[in-house]
Scaffold this motif. Structure first.
Motif, PDB file in Angstrom:
ATOM      1  N   VAL A 160       0.807  -1.172   0.115  1.00 52.84           N
ATOM      2  CA  VAL A 160       0.094  -0.016  -0.081  1.00 52.84           C
ATOM      3  C   VAL A 160       0.965   1.158  -0.016  1.00 52.84           C
ATOM      4  O   VAL A 160       1.794   1.441   0.934  1.00 52.84           O
ATOM      5  CB  VAL A 160      -0.857   0.121   1.401  1.00 52.84           C
ATOM      6  N   ALA A 161       0.799   2.367  -0.988  1.00 48.36           N
ATOM      7  CA  ALA A 161       1.298   3.408  -1.105  1.00 48.36           C
ATOM      8  C   ALA A 161       0.528   4.593  -0.876  1.00 48.36           C
ATOM      9  O   ALA A 161      -0.837   4.630  -1.369  1.00 48.36           O
ATOM     10  CB  ALA A 161       2.241   3.605  -2.188  1.00 48.36           C
ATOM     11  N   ARG A 162       0.608   5.723  -0.377  1.00 44.56           N
ATOM     12  CA  ARG A 162      -0.225   6.889  -0.539  1.00 44.56           C
ATOM     13  C   ARG A 162       0.484   8.014  -1.399  1.00 44.56           C
ATOM     14  O   ARG A 162       1.658   8.207  -1.070  1.00 44.56           O
ATOM     15  CB  ARG A 162      -0.252   7.419   0.901  1.00 44.56           C
ATOM     16  N   ILE A 163      -0.350   8.164  -2.682  1.00 52.68           N
ATOM     17  CA  ILE A 163       0.126   9.171  -3.526  1.00 52.68           C
ATOM     18  C   ILE A 163      -0.884  10.118  -3.616  1.00 52.68           C
ATOM     19  O   ILE A 163      -2.211  10.118  -3.791  1.00 52.68           O
ATOM     20  CB  ILE A 163       0.249   8.363  -4.907  1.00 52.68           C
ATOM     21  N   ASP A 164      -0.411  11.537  -3.453  1.00 54.19           N
ATOM     22  CA  ASP A 164      -1.150  12.660  -3.437  1.00 54.19           C
ATOM     23  C   ASP A 164      -2.441  12.435  -2.456  1.00 54.19           C
ATOM     24  O   ASP A 164      -3.918  12.758  -2.868  1.00 54.19           O
ATOM     25  CB  ASP A 164      -1.969  12.823  -4.775  1.00 54.19           C
ATOM     26  N   GLY A 165      -2.184  11.796  -1.273  1.00 53.57           N
ATOM     27  CA  GLY A 165      -3.259  11.710  -0.380  1.00 53.57           C
ATOM     28  C   GLY A 165      -4.082  10.350  -0.523  1.00 53.57           C
ATOM     29  O   GLY A 165      -5.030  10.136   0.131  1.00 53.57           O
ATOM     30  N   GLN A 166      -3.995   9.578  -1.619  1.00 53.25           N
ATOM     31  CA  GLN A 166      -4.672   8.387  -1.992  1.00 53.25           C
ATOM     32  C   GLN A 166      -3.970   7.109  -1.783  1.00 53.25           C
ATOM     33  O   GLN A 166      -2.761   7.264  -2.155  1.00 53.25           O
ATOM     34  CB  GLN A 166      -5.411   8.625  -3.396  1.00 53.25           C
ATOM     35  N   TYR A 167      -4.636   6.219  -1.256  1.00 56.13           N
ATOM     36  CA  TYR A 167      -3.995   4.868  -0.953  1.00 56.13           C
ATOM     37  C   TYR A 167      -4.297   4.227  -2.258  1.00 56.13           C
ATOM     38  O   TYR A 167      -5.074   4.229  -3.055  1.00 56.13           O
ATOM     39  CB  TYR A 167      -4.764   4.137   0.249  1.00 56.13           C
ATOM     40  N   VAL A 168      -2.914   3.366  -2.722  1.00 60.81           N
ATOM     41  CA  VAL A 168      -2.889   2.747  -3.899  1.00 60.81           C
ATOM     42  C   VAL A 168      -2.366   1.328  -3.597  1.00 60.81           C
ATOM     43  O   VAL A 168      -1.330   1.123  -2.827  1.00 60.81           O
ATOM     44  CB  VAL A 168      -1.905   3.344  -5.033  1.00 60.81           C
ATOM     45  N   ILE A 169      -2.921   0.369  -4.188  1.00 59.13           N
ATOM     46  CA  ILE A 169      -2.606  -0.979  -4.030  1.00 59.13           C
ATOM     47  C   ILE A 169      -1.445  -1.558  -5.152  1.00 59.13           C
ATOM     48  O   ILE A 169      -1.824  -1.195  -6.184  1.00 59.13           O
ATOM     49  CB  ILE A 169      -3.703  -2.238  -4.096  1.00 59.13           C
ATOM     50  N   ASN A 170      -0.408  -1.948  -4.704  1.00 59.71           N
ATOM     51  CA  ASN A 170       0.793  -2.614  -5.790  1.00 59.71           C
ATOM     52  C   ASN A 170       1.101  -1.560  -6.596  1.00 59.71           C
ATOM     53  O   ASN A 170       1.125  -1.696  -7.848  1.00 59.71           O
ATOM     54  CB  ASN A 170       0.431  -3.843  -6.385  1.00 59.71           C
ATOM     55  N   PRO A 171       1.697  -0.374  -6.278  1.00 62.70           N
ATOM     56  CA  PRO A 171       2.111   0.565  -7.422  1.00 62.70           C
ATOM     57  C   PRO A 171       3.209   0.108  -8.214  1.00 62.70           C
ATOM     58  O   PRO A 171       3.891  -0.739  -7.604  1.00 62.70           O
ATOM     59  CB  PRO A 171       2.357   1.845  -6.455  1.00 62.70           C
ATOM     60  N   ASN A 172       3.318   0.805  -9.210  1.00 58.07           N
ATOM     61  CA  ASN A 172       4.554   0.510 -10.142  1.00 58.07           C
ATOM     62  C   ASN A 172       5.930   1.437  -9.647  1.00 58.07           C
ATOM     63  O   ASN A 172       5.661   2.470  -8.824  1.00 58.07           O
ATOM     64  CB  ASN A 172       4.458   0.908 -11.532  1.00 58.07           C
ATOM     65  N   TYR A 173       7.045   0.727 -10.040  1.00 58.75           N
ATOM     66  CA  TYR A 173       8.151   1.714  -9.448  1.00 58.75           C
ATOM     67  C   TYR A 173       8.070   3.218  -9.882  1.00 58.75           C
ATOM     68  O   TYR A 173       8.559   3.981  -9.259  1.00 58.75           O
ATOM     69  CB  TYR A 173       9.350   0.906 -10.377  1.00 58.75           C
ATOM     70  N   SER A 174       7.683   3.379 -11.201  1.00 61.76           N
ATOM     71  CA  SER A 174       7.595   4.723 -11.375  1.00 61.76           C
ATOM     72  C   SER A 174       6.804   5.761 -10.860  1.00 61.76           C
ATOM     73  O   SER A 174       6.827   7.024 -10.667  1.00 61.76           O
ATOM     74  CB  SER A 174       7.002   4.918 -12.960  1.00 61.76           C
ATOM     75  N   GLN A 175       5.810   5.142  -9.872  1.00 59.14           N
ATOM     76  CA  GLN A 175       5.007   5.767  -8.997  1.00 59.14           C
ATOM     77  C   GLN A 175       5.714   6.097  -7.662  1.00 59.14           C
ATOM     78  O   GLN A 175       5.095   6.927  -6.904  1.00 59.14           O
ATOM     79  CB  GLN A 175       3.548   5.161  -8.586  1.00 59.14           C
ATOM     80  N   MET A 176       6.788   5.302  -7.304  1.00 57.53           N
ATOM     81  CA  MET A 176       7.053   5.507  -6.003  1.00 57.53           C
ATOM     82  C   MET A 176       8.025   6.721  -5.498  1.00 57.53           C
ATOM     83  O   MET A 176       7.904   7.051  -4.181  1.00 57.53           O
ATOM     84  CB  MET A 176       8.208   4.228  -5.843  1.00 57.53           C
ATOM     85  N   GLU A 177       8.475   7.495  -6.351  1.00 53.31           N
ATOM     86  CA  GLU A 177       8.933   8.816  -6.230  1.00 53.31           C
ATOM     87  C   GLU A 177       8.116   9.614  -5.675  1.00 53.31           C
ATOM     88  O   GLU A 177       8.314  10.769  -4.576  1.00 53.31           O
ATOM     89  CB  GLU A 177       9.645   9.292  -7.409  1.00 53.31           C
ATOM     90  N   GLN A 178       6.680   9.672  -5.723  1.00 52.31           N
ATOM     91  CA  GLN A 178       5.789  10.379  -5.181  1.00 52.31           C
ATOM     92  C   GLN A 178       5.167  10.107  -3.894  1.00 52.31           C
ATOM     93  O   GLN A 178       4.284  10.588  -3.298  1.00 52.31           O
ATOM     94  CB  GLN A 178       4.418  10.589  -6.268  1.00 52.31           C
ATOM     95  N   VAL A 179       5.458   8.811  -3.336  1.00 52.08           N
ATOM     96  CA  VAL A 179       4.772   8.199  -2.252  1.00 52.08           C
ATOM     97  C   VAL A 179       5.431   8.987  -0.919  1.00 52.08           C
ATOM     98  O   VAL A 179       6.558   9.179  -0.590  1.00 52.08           O
ATOM     99  CB  VAL A 179       4.918   6.797  -2.180  1.00 52.08           C
ATOM    100  N   ASP A 180       4.461   8.993   0.144  1.00 53.21           N
ATOM    101  CA  ASP A 180       4.779   9.412   1.645  1.00 53.21           C
ATOM    102  C   ASP A 180       4.533   8.246   2.443  1.00 53.21           C
ATOM    103  O   ASP A 180       4.789   8.539   3.666  1.00 53.21           O
ATOM    104  CB  ASP A 180       4.071  10.688   2.134  1.00 53.21           C
ATOM    105  N   LEU A 181       4.064   7.162   1.959  1.00 51.20           N
ATOM    106  CA  LEU A 181       3.860   6.188   2.764  1.00 51.20           C
ATOM    107  C   LEU A 181       3.932   4.630   2.142  1.00 51.20           C
ATOM    108  O   LEU A 181       3.517   4.639   0.986  1.00 51.20           O
ATOM    109  CB  LEU A 181       2.233   6.053   3.462  1.00 51.20           C
ATOM    110  N   ASP A 182       4.915   3.939   2.453  1.00 51.18           N
ATOM    111  CA  ASP A 182       4.969   2.632   1.605  1.00 51.18           C
ATOM    112  C   ASP A 182       5.206   1.405   2.540  1.00 51.18           C
ATOM    113  O   ASP A 182       6.015   1.343   3.388  1.00 51.18           O
ATOM    114  CB  ASP A 182       6.248   2.812   0.895  1.00 51.18           C
TER     115      ASP A 182
END
Length: 736
Positions: A160-182
């Motif tokens: 679970v990662a949080r991107i722009d305040g939204q939880y995302v299941i199994n994000p891709n590598y390219s999305q990980m720079e934006q996360v504040d929770l992993d």
């Protein structure tokens, strides 16, 4: 004759919220294993197999589970590095993924099942933007689901990662720079089993929300596995008998030893003294039997004493009296003492002691050449900050040799690294490579959290400009499903971890959580209990932070005198080649003559030059050489140059390293020269010149020596005209 089909593949599908699809396939590959599946998402494929021995080995009284995770370089079309050019032993990342799988599976095997079980997960195809570790737990559980091996699952793991305040299941590598929770979360259809991850100072409520979000997805994965297991007829597991119990002996041990064990548990003694008392009590009971009788009874005596006497006495003491093995309250932190600058020759050092747990941490500062190089199947690059954790046997009083690095040491070090990473400055904020080493000198509960605290102190002692200090605490749980009672324990002891129901480590600053690791050993852990544990952890974490800042309030203003100095400057990208020189000739000469180490990296169309030297004089010398190379000539400035070549119309003078300019014959002196021989100048001469102009079209530089000389008496400066103007005036006169 009709051709016989060699396999019968069965497939199930899971659809994620964003439309991506996960396929689970069985019956096609590795059919001789007890269970095997291929899990596929996009172009990424994992092959998971599980094999269990038909029976337990004699005298085995534990669950011999071995989990391996391996990434094949061919999966991403890459060659392995090194001389052998083949996959070798598991790297740290593979071990960490294997630990995630292991920690989720291990609690769900029956307590009386002692056959060897081997779970292997291989990455066999790798799409570059998909993170395979998020699928590994699902693959391992699915292999167990299609086998007849006794198992209390299925489970699944999701990121679970949080991107722009939204939880995302199994994000891709390219999305990980934006996360504040992993975080990685594992669970069954009913319960959460394991959590691990890192955050950028998030609140307890936000982390709890991420866990709940993950569990909703996990339920879907488990439902598909249950359906697959039933369809294949694998919902009925094999019959086994790995234990023979003596109920009369069990009742006798409980009746005779429980009260004595309870008295020891409530005595508030230190770890080794308490262990000696428990061992003596068990030995006293065993002494009534002959050596022949003990061959059969000794393992049972130890088991019943541990599970039905020692464990229950400790748990009941906490639930009945709110009292712990060392006499503390449930929310009380053990005494803490710490000290910085303990090692006079280390770049930074600290000792952190909490109760009977002690860490000696050191910090070493280096250059870019010292950064850790990562060359994995899907991840390449360097890490500027690393943390290593060592757990020698003497820390627990064990008489055995330390042989190699254990998986536990890698896992605990990784957790502490995640805890400190958001607060350690990197890049332009800090040119040094930073290595923290934690050597555990004593251990009785949560040495990984002691590592976080000692690491914080050592970093500040070294003068690393830590953004905020970080502390960590390990929480435990004692629960009774029959009565519904439970107690959350702060700063758990080793015995409370071993005999309890939860190990929940939380690290963070005064403003939020930076990392967490949780292992749950019971069914039905409610979110109420998790919320209570998180709040109690927050209070404990802040208490420990207070002790750290009493020892050292902020990073030292200066590095220690013996720390090699490192200066970083930026240069234009097109100047990098000039600094390096042909075949590295220029940069090697600078390093040799100044005694420095110089590294150059490119990023954002700039060159970053790091100069690492033992003293200020060496660094200043290297800086001067580099600045001279990259300096840009300025009109009106005076330079002392060297004549590189003589031509008929003037001389080419090197005014800066690698930058030649023309000194025209007419700009050498106020006196008129017909040939260059008359000037007396020759190659190799040094001459002072002034930059008087730059050709707008060609960028060529124009020099003058004459401009630096005094004007002759009566000298009249003639007006300069554009080339050809005199001829045009002459033609116009003739026409008139």
């Amino acid at each position: 004759m009709e051709e016989k089909k060699l396999y019968n593949a069965v497939r199930k599908y899971i659809t994620l919220a964003d439309g991506r699809e996960i396929m689970i396939e069985t019956g096609k590959l590795a059919k001789q294993a007890d269970g095997s599946v291929v899990v596929k998402m996009g172009g990424t494929m994992l092959l998971a197999t599980v094999v269990a021995a038909k029976d337990a080995k004699p005298d085995t009284d534990f669950m011999p589970l071995q989990v391996e995770y391996k990434e094949k370089y061919a999966a991403a079309g890459r060659y392995p590095g090194g001389f052998m050019k083949r996959e070798g032993k598991a790297n740290d990342s593979e071990i960490l993924v294997a630990r995630l799988i292991d920690r989720a599976l291990r609690p769900l095997f029956p307590a009386d099942y002692h056959a060897e079980v081997y779970v292997t997960v291989n990455l066999i195809s790798a799409e570059k933007d998909i993170q395979p570790d998020a699928l590994a737990g699902l693959a391992a559980s699915s292999a167990l689901a299609v086998s007849d091996i006794p198992f209390g699952g299925p489970i699944s793991e999701v990121r679970v990662a949080r991107i722009d305040g939204q939880y995302v299941i199994n994000p891709n590598y390219s999305q990980m720079e934006q996360v504040d929770l992993d975080i990685m979360v594992a669970g069954t259809i009913d319960n959460i089993l394991m959590v691990e991850g890192e955050m950028k100072e998030v609140s307890e409520e936000e982390m709890l929300g991420a866990i709940k979000f993950a569990h909703e997805e996990i339920k879907k994965h488990c439902a598909v596995q249950i359906e697959l297991s039933k369809e294949l007829g694998k919902d009925v597991k094999r019959v086994y008998c790995h234990e023979v119990n003596d109920e009369e002996l069990r009742r006798q041990i409980i009746a005779e030893l429980y009260d004595k064990a309870y008295a020891i548990a409530t005595s508030g003694t230190m770890k080794h003294e308490r262990e000696d008392m428990f061992n003596a009590l068990e030995a006293e009971f065993a002494a009534r039997y002959t050596e022949e009788e003990l061959v059969e009874k000794a393992p049972l005596i130890h088991k019943y004493f541990h599970d039905d006497v020692q464990k229950k006495a400790m748990r009941n003491m906490i639930l009945d009296e709110g009292k712990r093995l060392d006499g503390r309250r449930t929310d009380e932190i053990r005494p803490i003492w710490c000290e910085t600058d303990y090692l006079p020759c280390a770049h930074g050092s600290a000792v952190f002691t909490r109760g009977e747990t002690q860490s000696l941490a050191t910090v070493t500062l280096g250059t870019k050449l010292d950064e850790k190089v990562k060359d994995e199947v899907l991840v390449q690059g360097t890490e500027q900050f690393v943390l290593h954790y060592n757990f020698p046997p003497f820390s627990t009083g064990e008489a055995k040799a330390a042989r190699g690095l254990s998986r536990r040491e890698i896992g605990h070090g990784h957790l502490a690294w995640r805890a400190l990473k958001p607060m350690v400055p990197v890049g332009e904020e800090n040119p040094y490579a930073v290595r923290v080493v934690s050597d555990i000198l004593e251990s009785n509960g949560s040495s990984s959290m002691a590592t976080v605290c000692a690491g914080t102190l050592a970093l500040m002692d070294a003068g690393v400009k830590l953004k905020k200090p970080v502390s960590g605490i390990a929480m435990g749980l004692i629960s009774d499903s029959a009565t519904g009672r439970w107690a959350v324990l702060s700063d758990i002891l080793g015995d409370e971890d071993h005999l309890g129901d939860m190990d929940f480590k939380v690290t963070g600053t005064c403003d939020g959580i930076t990392a967490t690791q949780m292992d749950i050993k019971v069914d039905g852990l409610s979110y109420e209990v998790l919320a209570k544990a998180l709040e109690q952890a927050r209070v404990g974490r802040l208490h420990i932070l207070g002790k750290l800042t009493e020892c050292i309030a902020e990073p030292r203003a200066e590095y220690k005198p013996f720390v090699p100095r490192l200066v970083q400057i930026t240069i234009p990208q097109d100047c990098i080649g000039a600094v390096i020189g042909p075949g590295g000739k220029v940069i090697q000469d600078i390093q040799k003559t100044t005694g420095t180490t110089i590294t150059i990296t490119e990023d954002d169309n700039k060159g970053y030059v790091d100069i690492f030297g033992e003293n200020k004089e060496a660094i200043d010398g290297a800086l001067a050489r580099i600045k001279a190379i990259v300096a840009q000539p300025e009109v009106g400035e005076t330079y002392k140059g060297k004549i590189r070549s003589i031509v008929s119309f003037g001389a080419f003078v090197e005014i800066l390293p690698g930058k030649d300019a023309l000194l025209h014959i007419s700009e050498i002196d106020y006196k008129r020269f017909e040939t260059m021989e008359e000037t007396g100048l020759k190659e190799g001469d040094e001459i002072e010149v002034k930059l008087i102009g730059v050709d707008a079209k060609t960028g060529k530089l124009k020099l003058s020596h004459k401009a630096l000389l005094p004007k002759p008496e009566g000298w009249v400066e003639r007006e300069r005209r554009p080339r050809g103007e005199h001829r045009r005036e002459g033609r116009n006169d003739r026409k008139e």
